[in-house]
Design a protein around this motif. Structure first.
Motif, PDB file in Angstrom:
ATOM      1  N   VAL A 178      -6.337 -10.111  15.606  1.00  0.00           N
ATOM      2  CA  VAL A 178      -6.844 -10.872  14.458  1.00  0.00           C
ATOM      3  C   VAL A 178      -6.114 -10.348  13.232  1.00  0.00           C
ATOM      4  CG1 VAL A 178      -8.848 -11.410  13.033  1.00  0.00           C
ATOM      5  CG2 VAL A 178      -9.104 -11.260  15.513  1.00  0.00           C
ATOM      6  N   GLU A 179      -5.268 -11.187  12.652  1.00  0.00           N
ATOM      7  CA  GLU A 179      -4.422 -10.742  11.548  1.00  0.00           C
ATOM      8  C   GLU A 179      -5.077 -10.931  10.185  1.00  0.00           C
ATOM      9  OE1 GLU A 179       0.005 -11.417  13.467  1.00  0.00           O
ATOM     10  OE2 GLU A 179      -0.801 -12.945  12.110  1.00  0.00           O
ATOM     11  N   LYS A 180      -5.997 -11.856  10.104  1.00  0.00           N
ATOM     12  CA  LYS A 180      -6.621 -12.136   8.811  1.00  0.00           C
ATOM     13  C   LYS A 180      -8.049 -12.604   9.049  1.00  0.00           C
ATOM     14  CE  LYS A 180      -4.108 -14.549   6.054  1.00  0.00           C
ATOM     15  NZ  LYS A 180      -3.444 -15.737   5.417  1.00  0.00           N
ATOM     16  N   SER A 181      -8.963 -12.171   8.194  1.00  0.00           N
ATOM     17  CA  SER A 181     -10.362 -12.586   8.306  1.00  0.00           C
ATOM     18  C   SER A 181     -10.947 -12.709   6.910  1.00  0.00           C
ATOM     19  CB  SER A 181     -11.168 -11.570   9.126  1.00  0.00           C
ATOM     20  OG  SER A 181     -12.513 -11.979   9.264  1.00  0.00           O
ATOM     21  N   GLY A 182     -11.711 -13.779   6.700  1.00  0.00           N
ATOM     22  CA  GLY A 182     -12.327 -13.968   5.390  1.00  0.00           C
ATOM     23  C   GLY A 182     -13.655 -14.683   5.512  1.00  0.00           C
ATOM     24  N   ALA A 183     -14.527 -14.483   4.532  1.00  0.00           N
ATOM     25  CA  ALA A 183     -15.842 -15.130   4.510  1.00  0.00           C
ATOM     26  C   ALA A 183     -16.039 -15.783   3.150  1.00  0.00           C
ATOM     27  CB  ALA A 183     -16.946 -14.116   4.777  1.00  0.00           C
ATOM     28  N   GLN A 184     -16.630 -16.983   3.151  1.00  0.00           N
ATOM     29  CA  GLN A 184     -16.862 -17.726   1.909  1.00  0.00           C
ATOM     30  C   GLN A 184     -18.274 -18.292   1.901  1.00  0.00           C
ATOM     31  OE1 GLN A 184     -13.305 -20.199   2.950  1.00  0.00           O
ATOM     32  NE2 GLN A 184     -12.981 -20.185   0.740  1.00  0.00           N
ATOM     33  N   HIS A 185     -18.903 -18.251   0.738  1.00  0.00           N
ATOM     34  CA  HIS A 185     -20.204 -18.882   0.540  1.00  0.00           C
ATOM     35  C   HIS A 185     -19.990 -20.225  -0.163  1.00  0.00           C
ATOM     36  CE1 HIS A 185     -22.916 -15.568   1.665  1.00  0.00           C
ATOM     37  NE2 HIS A 185     -21.981 -14.764   1.166  1.00  0.00           N
ATOM     38  N   GLY A 186     -20.826 -21.202   0.167  1.00  0.00           N
ATOM     39  CA  GLY A 186     -20.783 -22.480  -0.522  1.00  0.00           C
ATOM     40  C   GLY A 186     -19.639 -23.384  -0.103  1.00  0.00           C
ATOM     41  N   VAL A 187     -18.938 -23.031   0.967  1.00  0.00           N
ATOM     42  CA  VAL A 187     -17.871 -23.873   1.507  1.00  0.00           C
ATOM     43  C   VAL A 187     -18.380 -24.457   2.817  1.00  0.00           C
ATOM     44  CG1 VAL A 187     -15.488 -23.962   2.332  1.00  0.00           C
ATOM     45  CG2 VAL A 187     -16.104 -22.432   0.440  1.00  0.00           C
ATOM     46  N   GLN A 188     -18.432 -25.777   2.898  1.00  0.00           N
ATOM     47  CA  GLN A 188     -19.080 -26.443   4.025  1.00  0.00           C
ATOM     48  C   GLN A 188     -18.129 -27.440   4.700  1.00  0.00           C
ATOM     49  OE1 GLN A 188     -21.796 -25.421   5.129  1.00  0.00           O
ATOM     50  NE2 GLN A 188     -22.846 -24.399   3.468  1.00  0.00           N
ATOM     51  N   PRO A 189     -17.456 -27.017   5.777  1.00  0.00           N
ATOM     52  CA  PRO A 189     -16.656 -27.975   6.550  1.00  0.00           C
ATOM     53  C   PRO A 189     -17.572 -28.979   7.245  1.00  0.00           C
ATOM     54  CG  PRO A 189     -16.099 -25.689   7.097  1.00  0.00           C
ATOM     55  CD  PRO A 189     -17.370 -25.659   6.312  1.00  0.00           C
ATOM     56  N   SER A 190     -16.970 -30.027   7.778  1.00  0.00           N
ATOM     57  CA  SER A 190     -17.743 -31.046   8.468  1.00  0.00           C
ATOM     58  C   SER A 190     -18.546 -30.453   9.617  1.00  0.00           C
ATOM     59  CB  SER A 190     -16.807 -32.136   9.007  1.00  0.00           C
ATOM     60  OG  SER A 190     -16.254 -32.869   7.946  1.00  0.00           O
ATOM     61  N   ALA A 191     -19.631 -31.131   9.952  1.00  0.00           N
ATOM     62  CA  ALA A 191     -20.560 -30.622  10.961  1.00  0.00           C
ATOM     63  C   ALA A 191     -19.971 -30.705  12.361  1.00  0.00           C
ATOM     64  CB  ALA A 191     -21.867 -31.409  10.900  1.00  0.00           C
ATOM     65  N   HIS A 192     -20.263 -29.698  13.155  1.00  0.00           N
ATOM     66  CA  HIS A 192     -19.866 -29.665  14.565  1.00  0.00           C
ATOM     67  C   HIS A 192     -20.897 -30.452  15.370  1.00  0.00           C
ATOM     68  CE1 HIS A 192     -19.246 -27.978  18.606  1.00  0.00           C
ATOM     69  NE2 HIS A 192     -18.039 -27.639  18.198  1.00  0.00           N
ATOM     70  N   PRO A 193     -20.488 -31.092  16.458  1.00  0.00           N
ATOM     71  CA  PRO A 193     -21.444 -31.834  17.283  1.00  0.00           C
ATOM     72  C   PRO A 193     -22.660 -31.033  17.729  1.00  0.00           C
ATOM     73  CG  PRO A 193     -19.226 -32.402  17.924  1.00  0.00           C
ATOM     74  CD  PRO A 193     -19.098 -31.287  16.916  1.00  0.00           C
ATOM     75  N   GLU A 194     -22.498 -29.729  17.969  1.00  0.00           N
ATOM     76  CA  GLU A 194     -23.660 -28.917  18.344  1.00  0.00           C
ATOM     77  C   GLU A 194     -24.660 -28.844  17.194  1.00  0.00           C
ATOM     78  OE1 GLU A 194     -22.154 -25.148  19.577  1.00  0.00           O
ATOM     79  OE2 GLU A 194     -21.249 -25.935  21.416  1.00  0.00           O
ATOM     80  N   GLU A 195     -24.161 -28.843  15.964  1.00  0.00           N
ATOM     81  CA  GLU A 195     -25.048 -28.838  14.803  1.00  0.00           C
ATOM     82  C   GLU A 195     -25.773 -30.170  14.669  1.00  0.00           C
ATOM     83  OE1 GLU A 195     -23.093 -25.972  11.517  1.00  0.00           O
ATOM     84  OE2 GLU A 195     -21.793 -27.624  12.115  1.00  0.00           O
ATOM     85  N   LEU A 196     -25.065 -31.270  14.940  1.00  0.00           N
ATOM     86  CA  LEU A 196     -25.703 -32.585  14.877  1.00  0.00           C
ATOM     87  C   LEU A 196     -26.792 -32.713  15.928  1.00  0.00           C
ATOM     88  CD1 LEU A 196     -22.603 -34.893  14.271  1.00  0.00           C
ATOM     89  CD2 LEU A 196     -24.149 -33.880  12.589  1.00  0.00           C
ATOM     90  N   ARG A 197     -26.524 -32.193  17.117  1.00  0.00           N
ATOM     91  CA  ARG A 197     -27.545 -32.243  18.171  1.00  0.00           C
ATOM     92  C   ARG A 197     -28.783 -31.434  17.768  1.00  0.00           C
ATOM     93  NH1 ARG A 197     -27.563 -33.832  23.232  1.00  0.00           N
ATOM     94  NH2 ARG A 197     -25.284 -33.989  23.328  1.00  0.00           N
ATOM     95  N   GLU A 198     -28.565 -30.261  17.185  1.00  0.00           N
ATOM     96  CA  GLU A 198     -29.692 -29.446  16.750  1.00  0.00           C
ATOM     97  C   GLU A 198     -30.476 -30.156  15.643  1.00  0.00           C
ATOM     98  OE1 GLU A 198     -32.208 -25.983  16.720  1.00  0.00           O
ATOM     99  OE2 GLU A 198     -30.880 -26.962  18.170  1.00  0.00           O
ATOM    100  N   ALA A 199     -29.759 -30.841  14.751  1.00  0.00           N
ATOM    101  CA  ALA A 199     -30.437 -31.598  13.698  1.00  0.00           C
ATOM    102  C   ALA A 199     -31.332 -32.674  14.293  1.00  0.00           C
ATOM    103  CB  ALA A 199     -29.406 -32.233  12.762  1.00  0.00           C
ATOM    104  N   LEU A 200     -30.855 -33.357  15.322  1.00  0.00           N
ATOM    105  CA  LEU A 200     -31.668 -34.383  15.969  1.00  0.00           C
ATOM    106  C   LEU A 200     -32.869 -33.757  16.674  1.00  0.00           C
ATOM    107  CD1 LEU A 200     -32.148 -37.311  16.626  1.00  0.00           C
ATOM    108  CD2 LEU A 200     -30.516 -37.122  18.529  1.00  0.00           C
ATOM    109  N   GLU A 201     -32.677 -32.598  17.281  1.00  0.00           N
ATOM    110  CA  GLU A 201     -33.793 -31.881  17.903  1.00  0.00           C
ATOM    111  C   GLU A 201     -34.874 -31.584  16.860  1.00  0.00           C
ATOM    112  OE1 GLU A 201     -34.421 -31.044  20.962  1.00  0.00           O
ATOM    113  OE2 GLU A 201     -32.550 -30.827  22.095  1.00  0.00           O
ATOM    114  N   LEU A 202     -34.452 -31.146  15.683  1.00  0.00           N
ATOM    115  CA  LEU A 202     -35.399 -30.810  14.629  1.00  0.00           C
ATOM    116  C   LEU A 202     -36.139 -32.046  14.132  1.00  0.00           C
ATOM    117  CD1 LEU A 202     -33.231 -28.234  12.661  1.00  0.00           C
ATOM    118  CD2 LEU A 202     -35.256 -27.734  14.035  1.00  0.00           C
ATOM    119  N   ILE A 203     -35.425 -33.167  14.021  1.00  0.00           N
ATOM    120  CA  ILE A 203     -36.076 -34.412  13.603  1.00  0.00           C
ATOM    121  C   ILE A 203     -37.141 -34.819  14.617  1.00  0.00           C
ATOM    122  CG2 ILE A 203     -35.721 -36.907  13.340  1.00  0.00           C
ATOM    123  CD1 ILE A 203     -33.035 -36.263  12.013  1.00  0.00           C
TER     124      ILE A 203
END
Length: 270
Positions: free
Chosen positions: A160-185
């Motif tokens: 691993v040559e480079k690693s970084g962490a950011q707050h408030g940066v939101q890439p598009s949702a992953h399908p696993e996240e969408l499935r979990e959202a539907l579970e919660l609904i």
């Protein structure tokens, strides 16, 4: 497809739960959403950094202790690509394994609250000048700290040559996240209308996310005229809006139900 909310909203806190396309699919199936969401992340697969590219298509038991952390085995190299060829399946799997190796990964959480960060996507990294070595950029989201984690992996050395962490940066949702959202609904009192619409359309009870095709992406507050107080932290938190339909059947409107995946709440807007 954005729906503007009003000042009145209801939020329901939910317990932790484990995470459709018209034919439940696996990795690599292209998803098509409703009205303007063609290509959004669907039931299963990976999603990109921007936009709604993705695909169509479990969690630790309550009250039990997490499994002890283990050292990941050395990732096998497998089939390799050349130059700017897309990453092979073997390279994708190896890059994700290598990117998870840092010891801090065991303290991070995925969308279901399980050990380890949520994988969002892996892409071929831009080459360095004069260096033909293939590198992969792997993106994770740590729900424990609401951080986007990006790691660059050298596929030749396995480092691993480079690693970084950011707050408030939101890439598009992953399908696993969408499935979990539907579970919660579906687990929320606000999901009652979804179940009623499904029964009206099919004559059957809705008991599983597998009975629905679904799609969606992030709820971005800057696109909304009115943002309820319950959703004010969206952007810092990961919040999503879904579109759903009966498999090979009628649409079920869920666009007024916003899921805060970080807080595990469902809020009605509009």
């Amino acid at each position: 497809m954005a729906v503007t909310g009003t000042a009145v909203a209801v939020a329901i806190s939910l317990p932790g739960l484990a995470g459709a396309d018209d034919t439940p699919g696996g990795r690599g199936t292209v998803g098509v959403g409703a009205a303007g969401t063609a290509g959004s992340a669907g039931a299963s697969g990976s999603s990109g950094e921007q936009g709604t590219d993705g695909t169509q298509g479990d969690a630790q038991a309550p009250g039990t202790a997490p499994a002890p952390a283990t050292v990941a085995p050395v990732a096998a190299e497998g089939e390799k690509g050349v130059g700017s060829d897309p990453l092979t399946d073997d390279e994708l799997a190896r890059a994700e394994t290598l990117a998870l190796a840092p010891p801090g990964a065991a303290a991070q959480q995925n969308v279901e609250g399980g050990r380890g960060p949520q994988h969002l996507g892996t892409d071929l990294a831009d080459p360095l000048p004069g260096d033909g070595t293939r590198r992969a950029e792997v993106r994770f989201y740590d729900y424990a700290r609401d951080e986007l984690i990006t790691r660059t992996v050298n596929l030749a050395t396995g480092k691993v040559e480079k690693s970084g962490a950011q707050h408030g940066v939101q890439p598009s949702a992953h399908p696993e996240e969408l499935r979990e959202a539907l579970e919660l609904i579906l687990a929320s009192p606000l999901g009652k209308g979804v179940k009623e619409d499904y029964k009206d359309a099919t004559g059957k009870e809705l008991t599983s996310t597998a009975q629905l095709w679904f799609n969606g992406d992030l709820y971005r507050t800057y696109r909304e005229a009115n943002v309820p107080a319950q959703l004010a932290r969206c952007g810092e938190h990961r919040c999503v809006r879904l579109v759903t339909k009966v498999l090979n059947g009628a649409w079920i409107d869920t666009r007024n139900l916003i899921v805060d995946l970080s807080a595990r709440t469902v809020t009605r807007v509009g």
